[in-house]
Design a protein around this motif. Structure first.
Motif, PDB file in Angstrom:
ATOM      1  N   GLN A 191      -3.921  -0.203 -16.999  1.00  0.00           N
ATOM      2  CA  GLN A 191      -5.121  -0.981 -16.692  1.00  0.00           C
ATOM      3  C   GLN A 191      -4.892  -2.481 -16.785  1.00  0.00           C
ATOM      4  N   ASP A 192      -3.947  -2.923 -17.614  1.00  0.00           N
ATOM      5  CA  ASP A 192      -3.649  -4.356 -17.686  1.00  0.00           C
ATOM      6  C   ASP A 192      -3.038  -4.871 -16.383  1.00  0.00           C
ATOM      7  N   VAL A 193      -2.459  -3.977 -15.611  1.00  0.00           N
ATOM      8  CA  VAL A 193      -1.818  -4.353 -14.351  1.00  0.00           C
ATOM      9  C   VAL A 193      -2.696  -4.005 -13.154  1.00  0.00           C
ATOM     10  N   GLN A 357       7.319   1.510   4.339  1.00  0.00           N
ATOM     11  CA  GLN A 357       8.597   2.120   4.730  1.00  0.00           C
ATOM     12  C   GLN A 357       8.971   1.679   6.143  1.00  0.00           C
ATOM     13  N   GLY A 358       8.787   0.407   6.418  1.00  0.00           N
ATOM     14  CA  GLY A 358       9.040  -0.112   7.750  1.00  0.00           C
ATOM     15  C   GLY A 358      10.416  -0.733   7.900  1.00  0.00           C
ATOM     16  N   LYS A 359      10.556  -1.489   8.974  1.00  0.00           N
ATOM     17  CA  LYS A 359      11.846  -2.113   9.281  1.00  0.00           C
ATOM     18  C   LYS A 359      12.251  -3.089   8.187  1.00  0.00           C
ATOM     19  N   GLU A 360      11.289  -3.841   7.645  1.00  0.00           N
ATOM     20  CA  GLU A 360      11.596  -4.814   6.589  1.00  0.00           C
ATOM     21  C   GLU A 360      12.165  -4.130   5.356  1.00  0.00           C
ATOM     22  N   GLU A 361      11.746  -2.871   5.144  1.00  0.00           N
ATOM     23  CA  GLU A 361      12.233  -2.092   3.987  1.00  0.00           C
ATOM     24  C   GLU A 361      13.446  -1.244   4.362  1.00  0.00           C
ATOM     25  N   GLN A 362      14.006  -1.490   5.548  1.00  0.00           N
ATOM     26  CA  GLN A 362      15.131  -0.695   6.069  1.00  0.00           C
ATOM     27  C   GLN A 362      14.762   0.784   6.104  1.00  0.00           C
ATOM     28  N   PHE A 363      13.479   1.033   6.370  1.00  0.00           N
ATOM     29  CA  PHE A 363      12.917   2.377   6.516  1.00  0.00           C
ATOM     30  C   PHE A 363      13.055   3.224   5.246  1.00  0.00           C
ATOM     31  N   GLN A 364      13.157   2.544   4.099  1.00  0.00           N
ATOM     32  CA  GLN A 364      13.191   3.229   2.820  1.00  0.00           C
ATOM     33  C   GLN A 364      11.864   3.006   2.097  1.00  0.00           C
ATOM     34  N   PRO A 365      11.278   4.034   1.468  1.00  0.00           N
ATOM     35  CA  PRO A 365      10.019   3.833   0.742  1.00  0.00           C
ATOM     36  C   PRO A 365      10.177   2.751  -0.319  1.00  0.00           C
ATOM     37  N   THR A 366       9.282   1.779  -0.299  1.00  0.00           N
ATOM     38  CA  THR A 366       9.372   0.634  -1.210  1.00  0.00           C
ATOM     39  C   THR A 366       7.990   0.364  -1.789  1.00  0.00           C
ATOM     40  N   LEU A 367       7.929   0.212  -3.099  1.00  0.00           N
ATOM     41  CA  LEU A 367       6.658   0.010  -3.797  1.00  0.00           C
ATOM     42  C   LEU A 367       6.475  -1.465  -4.145  1.00  0.00           C
ATOM     43  N   TYR A 368       5.335  -2.011  -3.731  1.00  0.00           N
ATOM     44  CA  TYR A 368       4.990  -3.404  -4.001  1.00  0.00           C
ATOM     45  C   TYR A 368       3.787  -3.480  -4.938  1.00  0.00           C
ATOM     46  N   ILE A 369       3.805  -4.484  -5.806  1.00  0.00           N
ATOM     47  CA  ILE A 369       2.670  -4.794  -6.677  1.00  0.00           C
ATOM     48  C   ILE A 369       2.160  -6.173  -6.271  1.00  0.00           C
ATOM     49  N   ASN A 375      -0.504 -14.976 -11.892  1.00  0.00           N
ATOM     50  CA  ASN A 375      -0.238 -16.000 -12.901  1.00  0.00           C
ATOM     51  C   ASN A 375       0.745 -15.464 -13.938  1.00  0.00           C
ATOM     52  N   ALA A 376       1.095 -16.316 -14.870  1.00  0.00           N
ATOM     53  CA  ALA A 376       2.084 -15.945 -15.887  1.00  0.00           C
ATOM     54  C   ALA A 376       1.582 -14.809 -16.765  1.00  0.00           C
ATOM     55  N   ASP A 377       0.295 -14.776 -17.029  1.00  0.00           N
ATOM     56  CA  ASP A 377      -0.276 -13.718 -17.863  1.00  0.00           C
ATOM     57  C   ASP A 377      -0.097 -12.352 -17.203  1.00  0.00           C
ATOM     58  N   PHE A 378      -0.310 -12.309 -15.878  1.00  0.00           N
ATOM     59  CA  PHE A 378      -0.139 -11.038 -15.173  1.00  0.00           C
ATOM     60  C   PHE A 378       1.318 -10.596 -15.223  1.00  0.00           C
ATOM     61  N   GLU A 379       2.242 -11.528 -15.010  1.00  0.00           N
ATOM     62  CA  GLU A 379       3.661 -11.170 -15.033  1.00  0.00           C
ATOM     63  C   GLU A 379       4.060 -10.603 -16.392  1.00  0.00           C
ATOM     64  N   LYS A 400      10.665 -10.494  -7.890  1.00  0.00           N
ATOM     65  CA  LYS A 400       9.589 -11.331  -7.357  1.00  0.00           C
ATOM     66  C   LYS A 400       9.631 -11.357  -5.823  1.00  0.00           C
ATOM     67  N   THR A 401       8.451 -11.338  -5.236  1.00  0.00           N
ATOM     68  CA  THR A 401       8.302 -11.490  -3.792  1.00  0.00           C
ATOM     69  C   THR A 401       7.288 -12.596  -3.525  1.00  0.00           C
ATOM     70  N   VAL A 402       7.041 -12.897  -2.266  1.00  0.00           N
ATOM     71  CA  VAL A 402       6.087 -13.947  -1.910  1.00  0.00           C
ATOM     72  C   VAL A 402       4.684 -13.604  -2.407  1.00  0.00           C
ATOM     73  N   LYS A 403       4.290 -12.323  -2.257  1.00  0.00           N
ATOM     74  CA  LYS A 403       2.929 -11.923  -2.621  1.00  0.00           C
ATOM     75  C   LYS A 403       2.814 -11.343  -4.022  1.00  0.00           C
ATOM     76  N   GLY A 404       3.928 -11.062  -4.649  1.00  0.00           N
ATOM     77  CA  GLY A 404       3.865 -10.455  -5.977  1.00  0.00           C
ATOM     78  C   GLY A 404       5.218  -9.962  -6.417  1.00  0.00           C
ATOM     79  N   TRP A 405       5.364  -8.635  -6.558  1.00  0.00           N
ATOM     80  CA  TRP A 405       6.610  -8.053  -7.025  1.00  0.00           C
ATOM     81  C   TRP A 405       6.945  -6.801  -6.215  1.00  0.00           C
ATOM     82  N   LYS A 406       8.220  -6.492  -6.195  1.00  0.00           N
ATOM     83  CA  LYS A 406       8.716  -5.273  -5.572  1.00  0.00           C
ATOM     84  C   LYS A 406       9.417  -4.447  -6.633  1.00  0.00           C
ATOM     85  N   MET A 407       9.139  -3.143  -6.637  1.00  0.00           N
ATOM     86  CA  MET A 407       9.769  -2.265  -7.619  1.00  0.00           C
ATOM     87  C   MET A 407      11.235  -2.038  -7.256  1.00  0.00           C
TER      88      MET A 407
END
Length: 462
Positions: A191-193, A357-369, A375-379, A400-407
């Motif tokens: 829930q904190d995330v 799971q698109g071309k940007e992910e090289q067609f591999q399932p990728t989880l983004y947060i 902000n720093a508190d969320f990280e 880290k990514t532009v919009k957040g994070w990638k697992m």
């Protein structure tokens, strides 16, 4: 966790009996009543063979197959033979085969096993399930277990009879074993995330899932031959009632983990639609090895050369007041280097969790947060959550990514779709050992098939 079964725990199954009314056994079959003994019924889909891609402690190596003679049976036996003869970790299944048009009655009369595996033409699947359960046999069925509203009613009767006879009826939900889906579910509990799941609206659902499948594909290294009936929605099932079951299942499993869903109170199907994918005769021939369309598909054919198969569908519905949308799509062939793809979005009050799971992910399932407030508190809270989840999934992390994070997920967890069938079997074996499903599994299977069959009914009666 279901994917953390150890060899030791599985071996314990050999010492634990399963609910069954056992009958005679074939020569060479282990007659120990504690063994799980498989029956394969009319295997018209390659998923029936994938259940046997590995060996399992506690399962007899002799499998009794009941089916009509023909190409589908031969294809199934060829896949099992391939697994037996491979160089690396070969299996050692022994297939005892009964061929005949009375295969269903013969299977019920013989009762040479205690678990029936059903994966094939879906037109009669619910009937197969009902007769197997009526005979006091456990059933492990490929999806879908019902493809029409009438089938749903018969499935309800099957669950009632399974409860009376103390046998298990369970469907093969491989997508619960995919690692990005597992971690998406785990993050939703933080829930904190994630916060809590938003309610959303019909125009902006809180949950969105889309899967894209392909008719022409490879299985176990070989080009898959499709039976002609696979292209008939009355036999294979409409997209929303077939592969759509995976998506509806994940909506329930991730949004409301371990919670019972009452289809009469908690599910409201708002709208549904379906549309065609055109296939040329040459494409159809490449998949079926047939040079013409069979008569039962003629109603979908234009100008004798294009098959407009009803292969796509979407559903808008609410589950416990949460707006969800799922879409199941079929294309002819995947782009080079890709395959079937999955998209999954859960909107939280603090972050969105997205599988792409698109071309940007090289067609591999990728989880983004993607946090709503970055902000720093969320990280800090995200890193704490990842550390907690990593206790069960060592080596995971985030970048880290532009919009957040990638697992970041170690390759050792990316075992592939075919291996997920073995993981489903391991879950089922554990349930047989316990002699029961989790309390939420049966009502949630019922809720799932209500959703898909109700949506199909709505889409076809507009």
């Amino acid at each position: 966790m279901f994917n953390k079964l150890t060899t030791f725990s599985l071996a314990a199954l050999a010492l634990t009996s399963v609910s069954c009314n056992s009958g005679s056994t074939a020569k060479g079959t282990n007659t120990d009543s504690s063994m799980v003994r498989l029956i394969t019924l009319d295997p018209g889909h390659f998923h029936a063979a994938l259940v046997q891609k590995t060996m399992y402690p506690g399962i007899d190596s002799v499998v009794h197959v009941y089916a009509p003679d023909g190409e589908e049976l031969n294809a199934h036996l060829a896949l099992v033979k391939q697994y037996n003869e491979r160089t690396e970790k070969p299996t050692h299944w022994q297939e005892e085969i009964y061929k005949g048009n009375d295969f269903l009655d013969k299977m019920v009369a013989d009762k040479k096993g205690n678990v029936v595996v059903i994966a094939g033409n879906n037109l009669r699947k619910t009937e197969y399930i009902k007769k197997s359960v009526d005979a006091g046999l456990n059933v492990l069925a490929d999806k879908p277990m019902a493809i029409t509203s009438a089938g749903f009613d018969l499935l309800l009767q099957s669950f009632e009879e399974a409860n009376k006879k103390n046998v298990l009826l369970y469907d093969i939900m491989t997508e619960r074993s995919e690692i990005t889906t597992i971690l998406q579910r785990e993050l939703m509990k933080q829930q904190d995330v994630f916060g809590t799941l938003q309610q959303g609206t019909k125009d902006n659902p809180a949950v969105v899932m889309e899967s894209v499948h392909h008719f022409y594909k490879y299985v176990s290294g070989n080009a898959l031959k499709r039976p002609t009936w696979f292209f008939d929605p009355e036999q294979q099932g409409d997209a929303m009632a077939d592969v759509g079951t995976h998506l509806v299942d994940l909506v329930q499993w991730e949004s409301f983990p371990d919670k019972i869903i009452d289809y009469k109170k908690d599910i409201v199907v708002e709208s549904a639609s379906r549309w065609a994918t055109p296939l040329t005769l040459s494409q159809f021939a490449a998949m079926t090895r047939q040079d013409s369309f069979p008569s039962f598909l003629k109603k979908f054919v234009q100008k004798d050369t294009v098959l407009n198969i009803i292969a796509n569908g979407d559903i808008n519905y609410t589950i416990n007041g949460v707006h969800a949308k799922i879409a199941a799509l079929w294309h002819y062939q995947a782009p080079e280097g890709s395959g079937d793809t999955h998209y999954s979005l859960f909107r939280g009050t603090k972050a969105n969790l997205i599988i792409k799971q698109g071309k940007e992910e090289q067609f591999q399932p990728t989880l983004y947060i993607e946090p709503l407030t970055n902000n720093a508190d969320f990280e800090q809270k995200l890193q704490a959550a990842i550390q907690q989840i990593a206790a069960n999934y060592q080596g995971i992390g985030v970048v880290k990514t532009v919009k957040g994070w990638k697992m970041n997920i170690p390759d050792s967890y990316k075992v592939g779709h075919e291996a997920h069938f073995g993981q489903v079997m391991e879950r089922f074996l554990q349930y047989l050992k316990n002699k029961k499903l989790p309390d939420w599994e049966q009502p949630n299977m019922i809720a799932k098939y209500y959703t898909t069959t109700k949506a199909l009914q709505m889409a076809t009666t507009k």
